[in-house]
Design a protein around this motif. Structure first.
Motif, PDB file in Angstrom:
ATOM      1  N   PHE A  18       0.833  -1.208   0.000  1.00 24.25           N
ATOM      2  CA  PHE A  18       0.000   0.000   0.000  1.00 24.25           C
ATOM      3  C   PHE A  18       0.868   1.259   0.000  1.00 24.25           C
ATOM      4  O   PHE A  18       0.541   2.246  -0.665  1.00 24.25           O
ATOM      5  CB  PHE A  18      -0.915   0.002   1.229  1.00 24.25           C
ATOM      6  CG  PHE A  18      -1.790  -1.215   1.339  1.00 24.25           C
ATOM      7  CD1 PHE A  18      -2.979  -1.303   0.639  1.00 24.25           C
ATOM      8  CD2 PHE A  18      -1.432  -2.284   2.145  1.00 24.25           C
ATOM      9  CE1 PHE A  18      -3.792  -2.414   0.739  1.00 24.25           C
ATOM     10  CE2 PHE A  18      -2.234  -3.403   2.257  1.00 24.25           C
ATOM     11  CZ  PHE A  18      -3.418  -3.477   1.544  1.00 24.25           C
ATOM     12  N   ILE A  19       1.968   1.225   0.752  1.00 20.96           N
ATOM     13  CA  ILE A  19       2.859   2.392   0.824  1.00 20.96           C
ATOM     14  C   ILE A  19       3.516   2.638  -0.529  1.00 20.96           C
ATOM     15  O   ILE A  19       3.622   3.782  -0.984  1.00 20.96           O
ATOM     16  CB  ILE A  19       3.912   2.174   1.926  1.00 20.96           C
ATOM     17  CG1 ILE A  19       3.223   2.057   3.291  1.00 20.96           C
ATOM     18  CG2 ILE A  19       4.926   3.306   1.938  1.00 20.96           C
ATOM     19  CD1 ILE A  19       4.159   1.685   4.418  1.00 20.96           C
ATOM     20  N   THR A  20       3.952   1.570  -1.192  1.00 17.31           N
ATOM     21  CA  THR A  20       4.578   1.720  -2.508  1.00 17.31           C
ATOM     22  C   THR A  20       3.590   2.265  -3.529  1.00 17.31           C
ATOM     23  O   THR A  20       3.917   3.156  -4.324  1.00 17.31           O
ATOM     24  CB  THR A  20       5.129   0.371  -2.978  1.00 17.31           C
ATOM     25  OG1 THR A  20       6.025  -0.150  -1.991  1.00 17.31           O
ATOM     26  CG2 THR A  20       5.867   0.514  -4.298  1.00 17.31           C
ATOM     27  N   LEU A  21       2.375   1.740  -3.514  1.00 16.53           N
ATOM     28  CA  LEU A  21       1.355   2.202  -4.459  1.00 16.53           C
ATOM     29  C   LEU A  21       1.024   3.680  -4.265  1.00 16.53           C
ATOM     30  O   LEU A  21       0.658   4.372  -5.212  1.00 16.53           O
ATOM     31  CB  LEU A  21       0.080   1.372  -4.288  1.00 16.53           C
ATOM     32  CG  LEU A  21       0.138  -0.105  -4.706  1.00 16.53           C
ATOM     33  CD1 LEU A  21      -1.167  -0.803  -4.329  1.00 16.53           C
ATOM     34  CD2 LEU A  21       0.395  -0.237  -6.205  1.00 16.53           C
ATOM     35  N   ALA A  22       1.133   4.175  -3.026  1.00 11.32           N
ATOM     36  CA  ALA A  22       0.722   5.547  -2.721  1.00 11.32           C
ATOM     37  C   ALA A  22       1.745   6.594  -3.143  1.00 11.32           C
ATOM     38  O   ALA A  22       1.469   7.796  -3.071  1.00 11.32           O
ATOM     39  CB  ALA A  22       0.435   5.685  -1.226  1.00 11.32           C
TER      40      ALA A  22
END
Length: 453
Positions: free
Chosen positions: A117-121
């Motif tokens: 989720f952090i990478t996608l954001a």
């Protein structure tokens, strides 16, 4: 020439205030090299995503915005963690007016579970060769069971659907592969760096931070508010944004192995203190370790039952000091081992971690054996001490020798024994200065006999 002091104060204020304002601006402005290169703020998330690291990354975004940096670079290497902390980070990234660049590296690093989720954001994401991304579906316990098996289909579906919707919404906003993001949650799909690039999950392969910044230079990204920002990151000067003390402490404590070690230290410290009352230091250290263990367990997905097992194990080992049968100590060691084995609750709706996030056997067995050996040694020494003749109190005076300070009769007398003056009596008269031995004690009176030389 005389000048009124009030006018002097006004002139001083007019001169000093602008200087103070310029100094304040200089302190808050981003640092630039002598060649005028752009400056990029840098933060690192290594380890579990917890309350401390979540607050730290959100604070990094705020400080990057206030400092006027060209971008915020985040180096990522995590097995996952708290979903609430992950949401805090994602909200900060999506609401940032400064471009956020995430680099999963160096080689061997990962962005597991919540790290997806952090990478996608991020506005731009890159991975170093030899890294991986994905596997965001929760599992339970050391067996890796599906959460539906343990928590029921309704709970499992609710947790899964919520996480899928979260991943898809982030991917849509950042223009990334929403289908893969959903499969990473539903099916525990993972991807290597090359596969993630081909699937449009990340934007670039970069073996180093410098190469990533050079590639990002000149690209335009959309930040919060819909504004388009052209990146200026080539040859940028990286400025480390360090976490605060409380953020460091919380993040340092958020590891299952450390929680288990703290419980073992607490048990051993309390055992030593109980076996040697008045030592102070072992008891204080044991109590401090117990407090830290409880604080750490409050920020980790731990099972209450496992904590109970750890506490019972410590209590059984302490009880062994007074029983010395060996059975209580053995039971305590077994309970400590089981408590460490089942400490992490990997099926927790608020946490997304991979299966490596637990107390490993390589850590569990040696530490348990060491504590068991130390506890056994303390219990053995305590048993030896109890078998020794008493040296203090009334019973400790029996057998002690001394000298009469005054003639001793069946009715009265005075002796000097063990460095003290005592009232004494004897069945036979004993002269002053004679050598005597204590036979028994009643209250403050010693019953003595003369030692014949």
């Amino acid at each position: 020439m005389n000048v009124d002091s009030r006018h002097m104060g006004k002139w001083a204020a007019l001169v000093l205030l602008p200087m103070f304002a310029l100094g304040l601006l200089a302190a808050t402005a981003p640092v630039r090299s002598s060649a005028g290169a752009p400056s990029v703020a840098k933060c690192e998330l290594e380890g579990v995503v917890d309350t401390g690291s979540g607050a730290y990354l959100a604070d990094c975004v705020r400080r990057a915005e206030q400092g006027g940096y060209s971008a915020l670079l985040v180096r990522l290497d995590t097995p996952g963690g708290s979903m609430e902390a992950t949401r805090t980070i994602v909200r900060a990234f999506l609401g940032s007016t400064v471009p956020v660049l995430v680099w999963v590296g160096p080689s061997g690093a990962r962005a597991g579970s919540a790290g997806v989720f952090i990478t996608l954001a991020s506005n731009l994401a890159a991975m170093a060769p030899g890294t991986d991304l994905g596997a965001a579906h929760p599992v339970i316990g050391v067996t890796g069971e599906n959460p539906e098996t343990v928590g029921g289909s309704q709970l499992a579906r609710k947790v899964e659907n919520d996480a899928v919707a979260f991943a898809e919404s982030i991917a849509h906003q950042r223009g990334r592969n929403a289908e893969w993001a959903a499969s990473a949650v539903r099916d525990s799909v993972a991807a290597s760096a090359d596969a993630a690039l081909a699937l449009r999950v990340v934007d670039h392969l970069a073996p180093s931070e410098a190469e990533f910044l050079a590639w990002a230079d000149g690209r335009s990204v959309e930040v919060a508010g819909g504004d388009s920002v052209r990146l200026s990151t080539r040859d940028a000067q990286l400025v480390e944004l360090a976490p605060g003390l409380s953020q460091r402490v919380v993040h340092a404590l958020a590891h299952p192995a450390l929680v288990y070690l703290l419980f073992l230290m607490a048990a051993l410290g309390l055992v030593v203190e109980l076996s040697h009352p008045g030592g102070i230091a072992p008891g204080v250290l044991g109590a401090a370790a117990l407090v830290l263990a409880l604080i750490a367990s409050s920020v980790l997905p731990v099972r209450t039952g496992a904590l109970v097992l750890l506490l019972l194990g410590a209590m059984f080992i302490a009880a062994e000091l007074f029983v010395t049968s060996g059975l209580l100590g053995l039971a305590g060691v077994v309970l400590l081992g089981l408590g460490g084995l089942f400490l992490v609750d990997e099926f927790n709706p608020n946490w997304f971690v991979d299966r490596s996030f637990r107390v490993s056997w390589a850590w569990l067995i040696p530490t348990t054996v060491v504590v068991a050996g130390a506890a056994a040694y303390v219990a053995w020494r305590s048993a030896q001490t109890r078998r020794l003749p008493q040296r203090g109190g009334d019973a400790g005076l029996v057998g002690e020798e001394g000298t009469t300070l005054a003639p001793v009769t069946p009715e009265s007398g005075e002796v000097f024994v063990h460095g003290e003056r005592w009232r004494a009596t004897s069945p036979s008269n004993i002269r002053r200065g004679a050598h005597v031995v204590v036979r028994r004690v009643e209250g403050l009176t010693l019953f003595v006999d003369e030692v014949k030389t």
